[in-house]
Design a protein around this motif. Structure first.
Motif, short mmCIF file in Angstrom:
data_model
loop_
_atom_site.label_atom_id
_atom_site.label_comp_id
_atom_site.label_asym_id
_atom_site.label_seq_id
_atom_site.Cartn_x
_atom_site.Cartn_y
_atom_site.Cartn_z
N ARG A 1 67.50 91.11 52.08
CA ARG A 1 68.73 91.38 53.19
C ARG A 1 68.61 92.93 53.40
O ARG A 1 68.67 93.50 54.35
N ILE B 1 71.72 86.99 62.86
CA ILE B 1 70.58 86.23 62.34
C ILE B 1 70.94 86.32 60.59
O ILE B 1 70.22 85.74 59.72
N ARG B 2 72.48 86.54 60.32
CA ARG B 2 72.58 86.56 58.89
C ARG B 2 72.57 85.35 58.26
O ARG B 2 72.31 85.21 56.80
N ASN B 3 72.70 84.15 58.91
CA ASN B 3 72.38 82.70 58.12
C ASN B 3 70.74 82.52 57.88
O ASN B 3 70.61 81.65 57.27
N THR B 4 69.94 83.35 58.42
CA THR B 4 68.59 83.23 58.08
C THR B 4 67.95 84.37 57.28
O THR B 4 66.62 84.16 56.95
N ILE B 5 68.51 85.23 56.83
CA ILE B 5 68.23 86.25 55.84
C ILE B 5 68.23 85.94 54.52
O ILE B 5 69.26 85.65 53.87
N PRO B 6 67.09 85.80 53.89
CA PRO B 6 67.04 85.71 52.48
C PRO B 6 67.75 86.68 51.62
O PRO B 6 67.68 88.02 52.05
#
Length: 197
Positions: free
Chosen positions: A64, A55-60
């Motif tokens: 984080r 989910i790294r690309n969706t975490i603001p």
């Protein structure tokens, strides 16, 4: 596979990065809880790394750390419940230390330094190998502390009773927390002296 082996030697979380030392002091008086703690940290680190990587690309970026703590907490609670359900005696020995995995610097460090910038499989392997590197130190420390401090390994008597009858005594200092720190210090010194050659 070779690229994942750093935590076993040159980048060991405890011996090189000096992370996770508190649990090395707390759970290594006996071998059994040390092994269970090592396995617990490995599971939490590996699966937390995997989820964060997925989910790294969706975490603001602003939240984080909160997301990371939430995911780590989920895995810690799951491990703790499994220990209580299937290994209750060991769970009692570890008491609060399983819950403190949430704040283990190794896990948070790997999430920040690796999982947030790598794909899922490398992140999972990084978590596994950092857990194993951490666990190896715990097991070595616990081996010597239990053997020399209690005369047992895995709660089985290994030093013959005949030795006790001729005057052998267990070293009571070995089961005290400062001895864990001394043993970790000796391991760091041995590792450092080998690297300097």
């Amino acid at each position: 596979m070779k690229k994942y082996l750093g935590p076993l030697s040159k980048d060991n979380p405890i011996l090189v990065q000096t992370l996770g030392v508190c649990s090395a002091l707390a759970v290594t008086a006996q071998l059994k809880p040390a092994v269970v703690m090592a396995l617990s940290v490995t599971v939490v680190c590996a699966f937390s790394n995997l989820i964060i990587s997925l989910i790294r690309n969706t975490i603001p970026p602003r939240i984080r750390i909160i997301v990371q703590l939430l995911i780590v907490s989920f895995w810690v609670v799951l491990v703790d419940l499994l220990l209580q359900a299937y290994f209750y005696e060991i769970s009692k020995l570890l008491s609060v230390f399983v819950g403190l995995i949430i704040t283990n610097c190794i896990i948070m460090g790997r999430l920040e330094a690796f999982a947030l910038s790598h794909k899922p499989w490398p992140s999972f392997m990084d978590g596994v190998m950092n857990g194993v590197g951490y666990g190896l130190v715990l097991v070595v420390v616990a081996f010597f502390r239990e053997l020399l401090g209690s005369g047992t390994l895995w709660n089985h008597q290994v030093i013959p009773k005949a030795l006790y009858q001729i005057g052998y005594l267990n070293n009571g200092l070995m089961i005290l927390p400062p001895m864990a720190l001394i043993l970790v210090g000796v391991m760091i010194w041995i590792r450092g002296s080998r690297v300097d050659r």
